[in-house]
Design a protein around this motif. Structure first.
Motif, PDB file in Angstrom:
ATOM      1  N   GLU A  84     132.931  31.311 -79.752  1.00 12.11           N
ATOM      2  CA  GLU A  84     132.629  32.318 -80.770  1.00 12.11           C
ATOM      3  C   GLU A  84     133.768  32.481 -81.766  1.00 12.11           C
ATOM      4  N   THR A  85     134.980  32.154 -81.321  1.00 14.05           N
ATOM      5  CA  THR A  85     136.116  32.273 -82.244  1.00 14.05           C
ATOM      6  C   THR A  85     136.209  31.022 -83.116  1.00 14.05           C
ATOM      7  N   GLN A 140     142.330  12.066 -70.386  1.00 11.69           N
ATOM      8  CA  GLN A 140     142.448  10.601 -70.295  1.00 11.69           C
ATOM      9  C   GLN A 140     141.571   9.900 -71.332  1.00 11.69           C
ATOM     10  N   GLY A 141     141.415  10.513 -72.481  1.00 10.76           N
ATOM     11  CA  GLY A 141     140.626   9.884 -73.557  1.00 10.76           C
ATOM     12  C   GLY A 141     139.125  10.072 -73.410  1.00 10.76           C
ATOM     13  N   SER A 142     138.677  10.838 -72.397  1.00  9.86           N
ATOM     14  CA  SER A 142     137.227  10.946 -72.177  1.00  9.86           C
ATOM     15  C   SER A 142     136.509  11.612 -73.346  1.00  9.86           C
ATOM     16  N   GLN A 143     137.253  12.372 -74.182  1.00 13.02           N
ATOM     17  CA  GLN A 143     136.616  13.002 -75.349  1.00 13.02           C
ATOM     18  C   GLN A 143     136.044  11.969 -76.316  1.00 13.02           C
ATOM     19  N   LYS A 144     136.507  10.710 -76.196  1.00 19.51           N
ATOM     20  CA  LYS A 144     135.949   9.649 -77.057  1.00 19.51           C
ATOM     21  C   LYS A 144     134.601   9.164 -76.529  1.00 19.51           C
ATOM     22  N   TRP A 145     134.368   9.397 -75.247  1.00 18.75           N
ATOM     23  CA  TRP A 145     133.186   8.793 -74.610  1.00 18.75           C
ATOM     24  C   TRP A 145     132.103   9.801 -74.240  1.00 18.75           C
ATOM     25  N   VAL A 146     132.401  11.087 -74.410  1.00 18.08           N
ATOM     26  CA  VAL A 146     131.377  12.114 -74.149  1.00 18.08           C
ATOM     27  C   VAL A 146     131.231  12.924 -75.433  1.00 18.08           C
ATOM     28  N   LYS A 147     130.019  12.922 -75.967  1.00 21.85           N
ATOM     29  CA  LYS A 147     129.777  13.666 -77.207  1.00 21.85           C
ATOM     30  C   LYS A 147     129.874  15.164 -76.912  1.00 21.85           C
ATOM     31  N   LEU A 148     130.551  15.899 -77.768  1.00 25.34           N
ATOM     32  CA  LEU A 148     130.693  17.335 -77.551  1.00 25.34           C
ATOM     33  C   LEU A 148     130.000  18.089 -78.687  1.00 25.34           C
ATOM     34  N   ASN A 149     128.952  18.837 -78.332  1.00 24.07           N
ATOM     35  CA  ASN A 149     128.253  19.651 -79.329  1.00 24.07           C
ATOM     36  C   ASN A 149     128.869  21.041 -79.350  1.00 24.07           C
ATOM     37  N   ASN A 150     129.247  21.473 -80.525  1.00 27.99           N
ATOM     38  CA  ASN A 150     129.922  22.759 -80.668  1.00 27.99           C
ATOM     39  C   ASN A 150     128.954  23.817 -81.216  1.00 27.99           C
ATOM     40  N   PHE A 151     128.853  24.951 -80.542  1.00 24.98           N
ATOM     41  CA  PHE A 151     127.990  26.039 -81.023  1.00 24.98           C
ATOM     42  C   PHE A 151     128.827  27.278 -81.284  1.00 24.98           C
ATOM     43  N   GLU A 152     128.468  27.986 -82.360  1.00 28.51           N
ATOM     44  CA  GLU A 152     129.217  29.212 -82.666  1.00 28.51           C
ATOM     45  C   GLU A 152     128.613  30.434 -82.001  1.00 28.51           C
ATOM     46  N   SER A 153     127.373  30.313 -81.516  1.00 25.16           N
ATOM     47  CA  SER A 153     126.785  31.474 -80.844  1.00 25.16           C
ATOM     48  C   SER A 153     126.032  31.037 -79.602  1.00 25.16           C
ATOM     49  N   THR A 154     125.947  31.994 -78.672  1.00 25.38           N
ATOM     50  CA  THR A 154     125.230  31.763 -77.417  1.00 25.38           C
ATOM     51  C   THR A 154     123.763  31.457 -77.707  1.00 25.38           C
ATOM     52  N   LEU A 155     123.188  32.242 -78.617  1.00 31.19           N
ATOM     53  CA  LEU A 155     121.768  32.086 -78.913  1.00 31.19           C
ATOM     54  C   LEU A 155     121.455  30.702 -79.464  1.00 31.19           C
ATOM     55  N   SER A 156     122.288  30.205 -80.371  1.00 33.33           N
ATOM     56  CA  SER A 156     121.997  28.882 -80.949  1.00 33.33           C
ATOM     57  C   SER A 156     122.108  27.798 -79.879  1.00 33.33           C
ATOM     58  N   ALA A 157     123.072  27.944 -78.971  1.00 35.52           N
ATOM     59  CA  ALA A 157     123.233  26.934 -77.911  1.00 35.52           C
ATOM     60  C   ALA A 157     122.029  26.952 -76.978  1.00 35.52           C
ATOM     61  N   VAL A 158     121.642  28.145 -76.553  1.00 39.44           N
ATOM     62  CA  VAL A 158     120.524  28.263 -75.605  1.00 39.44           C
ATOM     63  C   VAL A 158     119.226  27.784 -76.257  1.00 39.44           C
ATOM     64  N   SER A 159     118.997  28.166 -77.518  1.00 36.87           N
ATOM     65  CA  SER A 159     117.754  27.739 -78.192  1.00 36.87           C
ATOM     66  C   SER A 159     117.679  26.226 -78.256  1.00 36.87           C
ATOM     67  N   GLU A 160     118.780  25.606 -78.639  1.00 40.82           N
ATOM     68  CA  GLU A 160     118.776  24.135 -78.757  1.00 40.82           C
ATOM     69  C   GLU A 160     118.493  23.478 -77.392  1.00 40.82           C
ATOM     70  N   LEU A 161     119.140  23.966 -76.352  1.00 43.26           N
ATOM     71  CA  LEU A 161     118.947  23.350 -75.034  1.00 43.26           C
ATOM     72  C   LEU A 161     117.535  23.608 -74.495  1.00 43.26           C
ATOM     73  N   LYS A 162     117.018  24.803 -74.755  1.00 39.76           N
ATOM     74  CA  LYS A 162     115.649  25.097 -74.293  1.00 39.76           C
ATOM     75  C   LYS A 162     114.626  24.270 -75.067  1.00 39.76           C
ATOM     76  N   ASN A 163     114.889  24.051 -76.363  1.00 37.88           N
ATOM     77  CA  ASN A 163     113.990  23.182 -77.147  1.00 37.88           C
ATOM     78  C   ASN A 163     113.961  21.768 -76.601  1.00 37.88           C
ATOM     79  N   LYS A 164     115.072  21.377 -75.992  1.00 36.94           N
ATOM     80  CA  LYS A 164     115.121  20.029 -75.399  1.00 36.94           C
ATOM     81  C   LYS A 164     114.642  20.053 -73.944  1.00 36.94           C
ATOM     82  N   ASN A 165     114.037  21.162 -73.561  1.00 39.90           N
ATOM     83  CA  ASN A 165     113.452  21.316 -72.205  1.00 39.90           C
ATOM     84  C   ASN A 165     114.446  21.307 -71.064  1.00 39.90           C
ATOM     85  N   PHE A 166     115.660  21.736 -71.332  1.00 42.59           N
ATOM     86  CA  PHE A 166     116.631  21.836 -70.242  1.00 42.59           C
ATOM     87  C   PHE A 166     116.391  23.102 -69.440  1.00 42.59           C
TER      88      PHE A 166
END
Ligand code: SAM
Length: 223
Positions: free
Chosen positions: A55-56, A67-93
């Motif tokens: 949120e900050t 150990q460089g793993s940030q190059k091999w795992v995509k990191l999606n950044n969300f500014e709000s809880t709601l946007s993160a949850v909506s996106e994941l629920k839309n993807k049926n998680f």
């Protein structure tokens, strides 16, 4: 210059095992070593992308723990809880919130072979009530010691590798790229093999070239 065949083979082997439908959502975990350790575990388990709420909107830093793993795992950044949850629920998680509250259920009682997202909380406060009210289930890892909770990255490891264990038993762990959709697979193969070129193509809005089985630019399709 083309990628070395040995390097290309290694990249392909890792990508072939990546899983799109297993992920984590990390809420306000801001200590670089914890985020680094979570990403390293994601890489080791074969997680394709991880999700992070800050949120900050602080810029994440990674230390040597990653150990460089940030190059091999995509990191999606969300500014709000709601946007993160909506996106994941839309993807049926299905969201599994990790918490030690009284309504929480032992994590071993669930099946993690379908779309699974483990939701992890901040070092000091744990998950926010807002996020806890949006998860599908609340789970905990039983504790037997004097200390009340695990380090967040340790909790992530236990849960992700439980999901991997269950999927392995069911024979559904990807080995030949079937854990990713084909567009994502080809795009990531190019980005991992030729990172600098990939960012040049991205900037200019051009489509990535196709690679042949040796990782060279495929002359038949790229002309
Ligand atoms: N006081 C915090 C609380 O009550 O949640 C402790 C936070 S703990 C250090 C940081 C995060 O690690 C938690 O939000 C949770 O995601 C994860 N975690 C730690 N121990 C856990 C356990 N035994 N079961 C499930 N998750 C755990």
């Amino acid at each position: 210059m083309s990628i070395l065949p040995r390097r290309f083979k290694r990249i392909k082997n890792v990508l072939n095992c990546r899983i799109e439908n297993l992920t984590v959502l990390v809420e306000n975990v801001n200590k670089p070593h914890n985020l680094s350790a979570i990403l390293r575990t994601c890489d080791a388990a074969g997680v394709f992308e991880a999700n992070f709420i800050s949120e900050t909107n602080t810029v994440k830093t990674f230390n040597s723990t990653a150990q460089g793993s940030q190059k091999w795992v995509k990191l999606n950044n969300f500014e709000s809880t709601l946007s993160a949850v909506s996106e994941l629920k839309n993807k049926n998680f299905k969201l599994y919130g990790t918490t030690l509250n009284s309504k929480s259920i032992d994590y071993r009682n669930f099946d993690y072979s379908e779309n699974t997202c483990f939701v992890l909380g901040a070092e000091k406060w744990g998950l926010s009530n807002e996020l806890l009210s949006m998860v599908d289930h609340s789970i905990f890892i039983p504790m037997r010691g004097m200390v009340q909770s695990l380090n967040v990255s340790v909790a992530a490891s236990i849960l992700l590798f439980e999901a991997i264990r269950q999927r392995e038993i069911k024979g559904i762990l990807p080995l030949k790229g079937e854990g990713l959709n084909q567009n994502e697979y080809q795009k990531t193969l190019f980005e991992w093999s030729y990172p600098e070129l990939a960012s040049m193509y991205k900037k200019s809005g051009r489509k990535y070239p196709t690679l042949n089985d040796e990782g060279e630019f495929d002359q038949t399709t790229n002309n």
